[in-house]
Scaffold this motif. Sequence first.
Motif, PDB file in Angstrom:
ATOM      1  N   PRO A 297       0.832  -1.206   0.000  1.00  0.00           N
ATOM      2  CA  PRO A 297       0.000   0.000   0.000  1.00  0.00           C
ATOM      3  C   PRO A 297       0.864   1.253   0.000  1.00  0.00           C
ATOM      4  O   PRO A 297       1.655   1.492   0.920  1.00  0.00           O
ATOM      5  CB  PRO A 297      -0.818  -0.140   1.286  1.00  0.00           C
ATOM      6  CG  PRO A 297      -0.887  -1.626   1.521  1.00  0.00           C
ATOM      7  CD  PRO A 297       0.450  -2.144   1.077  1.00  0.00           C
ATOM      8  N   ALA A 298       0.723   2.061  -1.031  1.00  0.00           N
ATOM      9  CA  ALA A 298       1.646   3.173  -1.273  1.00  0.00           C
ATOM     10  C   ALA A 298       1.551   4.262  -0.215  1.00  0.00           C
ATOM     11  O   ALA A 298       2.574   4.789   0.250  1.00  0.00           O
ATOM     12  CB  ALA A 298       1.387   3.761  -2.658  1.00  0.00           C
ATOM     13  N   ALA A 299       0.335   4.655   0.176  1.00  0.00           N
ATOM     14  CA  ALA A 299       0.177   5.782   1.092  1.00  0.00           C
ATOM     15  C   ALA A 299       0.843   5.502   2.437  1.00  0.00           C
ATOM     16  O   ALA A 299       1.537   6.372   3.001  1.00  0.00           O
ATOM     17  CB  ALA A 299      -1.307   6.093   1.286  1.00  0.00           C
ATOM     18  N   ALA A 300       0.648   4.293   2.964  1.00  0.00           N
ATOM     19  CA  ALA A 300       1.240   3.942   4.253  1.00  0.00           C
ATOM     20  C   ALA A 300       2.760   3.878   4.155  1.00  0.00           C
ATOM     21  O   ALA A 300       3.475   4.296   5.070  1.00  0.00           O
ATOM     22  CB  ALA A 300       0.681   2.615   4.748  1.00  0.00           C
ATOM     23  N   PHE A 301       3.266   3.351   3.049  1.00  0.00           N
ATOM     24  CA  PHE A 301       4.716   3.277   2.886  1.00  0.00           C
ATOM     25  C   PHE A 301       5.322   4.670   2.828  1.00  0.00           C
ATOM     26  O   PHE A 301       6.343   4.944   3.464  1.00  0.00           O
ATOM     27  CB  PHE A 301       5.068   2.485   1.630  1.00  0.00           C
ATOM     28  CG  PHE A 301       6.551   2.333   1.416  1.00  0.00           C
ATOM     29  CD1 PHE A 301       7.297   1.507   2.237  1.00  0.00           C
ATOM     30  CD2 PHE A 301       7.193   3.024   0.398  1.00  0.00           C
ATOM     31  CE1 PHE A 301       8.672   1.371   2.062  1.00  0.00           C
ATOM     32  CE2 PHE A 301       8.569   2.900   0.208  1.00  0.00           C
ATOM     33  CZ  PHE A 301       9.306   2.072   1.044  1.00  0.00           C
ATOM     34  N   GLU A 302       4.701   5.572   2.097  1.00  0.00           N
ATOM     35  CA  GLU A 302       5.202   6.943   2.016  1.00  0.00           C
ATOM     36  C   GLU A 302       5.136   7.622   3.381  1.00  0.00           C
ATOM     37  O   GLU A 302       6.035   8.401   3.748  1.00  0.00           O
ATOM     38  CB  GLU A 302       4.401   7.742   0.984  1.00  0.00           C
ATOM     39  CG  GLU A 302       4.614   7.287  -0.450  1.00  0.00           C
ATOM     40  CD  GLU A 302       6.051   7.434  -0.908  1.00  0.00           C
ATOM     41  OE1 GLU A 302       6.723   8.418  -0.495  1.00  0.00           O
ATOM     42  OE2 GLU A 302       6.524   6.556  -1.658  1.00  0.00           O
ATOM     43  N   ALA A 303       4.101   7.342   4.136  1.00  0.00           N
ATOM     44  CA  ALA A 303       4.011   7.890   5.491  1.00  0.00           C
ATOM     45  C   ALA A 303       5.146   7.368   6.357  1.00  0.00           C
ATOM     46  O   ALA A 303       5.697   8.091   7.192  1.00  0.00           O
ATOM     47  CB  ALA A 303       2.659   7.540   6.117  1.00  0.00           C
ATOM     48  N   GLY A 304       5.511   6.102   6.147  1.00  0.00           N
ATOM     49  CA  GLY A 304       6.633   5.530   6.871  1.00  0.00           C
ATOM     50  C   GLY A 304       7.946   6.199   6.511  1.00  0.00           C
ATOM     51  O   GLY A 304       8.784   6.481   7.391  1.00  0.00           O
TER      52      GLY A 304
ATOM     53  N   ASP B 254      -0.335  -2.924   5.591  1.00  0.00           N
ATOM     54  CA  ASP B 254       0.324  -1.633   5.506  1.00  0.00           C
ATOM     55  C   ASP B 254       1.629  -1.626   6.301  1.00  0.00           C
ATOM     56  O   ASP B 254       1.796  -2.378   7.271  1.00  0.00           O
ATOM     57  CB  ASP B 254      -0.597  -0.548   6.065  1.00  0.00           C
ATOM     58  CG  ASP B 254      -1.935  -0.531   5.369  1.00  0.00           C
ATOM     59  OD1 ASP B 254      -2.046   0.129   4.328  1.00  0.00           O
ATOM     60  OD2 ASP B 254      -2.864  -1.206   5.862  1.00  0.00           O
ATOM     61  N   ALA B 255       2.536  -0.749   5.917  1.00  0.00           N
ATOM     62  CA  ALA B 255       3.811  -0.610   6.610  1.00  0.00           C
ATOM     63  C   ALA B 255       3.592  -0.269   8.079  1.00  0.00           C
ATOM     64  O   ALA B 255       2.617   0.399   8.450  1.00  0.00           O
ATOM     65  CB  ALA B 255       4.646   0.478   5.940  1.00  0.00           C
TER      66      ALA B 255
END
Length: 470
Positions: free
Chosen positions: A33-40, A232-233
């Motif tokens: 999941p891209a959004a969670a990874f970017e948040a990480g 998610d990350a």
Amino acid sequence: MNGIGTLLDDIASGRRRSIRILGASGQLGYGIPAAAFEAGLARRPDMIGCDMGSIDIGPAYLGSGKMATSRTSTKQDLRRVLGGARQLGVPLVIGSAGSAGAAPHLEGTLELVREIAAEDGLSFTLAYMPADISRSAVKAALREGRIRPVDTMPDLTEADVDAAAHIVGQMGVEAFQRALQSGADVIIAGRACDTGIFSALPIMAGLPVGLAIHMAKIVECASICCRPGGRDAILATIDRDGFELESMNPERAATPASVAGHSLYEQADPFTIREPAGAVDLSNARFEALDARRTRVSGADFRPASRQTIKLEGAVSVGSRAVLLCAAADPNFILHIAGVVDRIKEVVRDLVCENAPEDYQLAFRLYGIDGVRPLDVDGAPPSPHEVFILGECLAPNPDRAMQVMRTTKQYLLHLGFEGRMSTAGNLAFPFTPPEVDLGPAYRFNIYHIMEVDDIAAHFPLFLEEINDTK
């Protein structure tokens, strides 16, 4: 040492108390999941880790040398984590490359990483560690009485060693620490313990081993430990007294109950995590809510192993598999289905074997009755209104397996039984052809523990400079 040396010095000197580790994926290759990874990434982790394999997927991938994930999805995930790690300048650590971690899986993963680097103009130091264990080493240990079975596996024989398509060993913390100490930016290991991926760095920094392994056992699954669980990350922040967990998806909460419940994941004993280096005792573990979405964990104790061991995994071909996919809704057929499948085995044997020996195995799983577990409600007979029938044949070759399945389909479709009301057919098919050739079939024939004198000798480290610029 790419910032690792500075980080370790800062922890040792007390200038910094904690290490941040981002668990990017529960199993790389199925989509991140891209959004969670970017948040990480925005939280500036000190390391990004990914588990990439498992034996949960069965022996076929270890036996065949194929990946369980599609090449497209795997490359997409690798591009995401590789790009994120290089953006931050932190190590990317991947374990159990390519699903099963044998030589073809590792090489396939490395090929994708090199492709991505060339396409995206990335430069970095790559470290990789094969997990394949030589047959001669296994046989030598066997002759010395240094191999024992896991659970219900039979004793290992030299014939088993020769028959296995691939033999891998699970590397642990030691191998990942060597790779981190080498100064590598990207570390890709063959078959590995999930915990080694995430615990190696904190242990190198002198943080408690028990806490590091407990943390690693949770974050290797990403946000599965949350409510609701997901892929998610997840970010773990570990110090000398405990670690904090926070999903990078704001809709998921790492609660004390959900995190503690993860102790049941893949563990026969929820109070013990067993690893090559020793066992982690969770009897005194504490799970405390920091807020509605974050939990702090403490109290894990580590007991070192008295001897060095490696868990071995191997898979052997057992022939070719074909299956029949069909369903039934006739109440009388369902009522008599146990006798029907017994009779069809006799009919098929007489038709395809005639006077020759039976050279295949034919079995049925009846989903809706006992496909997963026997259905027995207060001793009453099952009364489903429909069932799904999965027929399976294991045979010496694909032609024989499909011959058996096609004959089974035709005669099961029209077999007579007590109370039958129509001769039009007993079965419904979701699609045609309902017989499917699944190709080679495998089973685990090596799932054993091998005592060793030097773990590092079995997991060599290789370094490669990737210098690709657009």
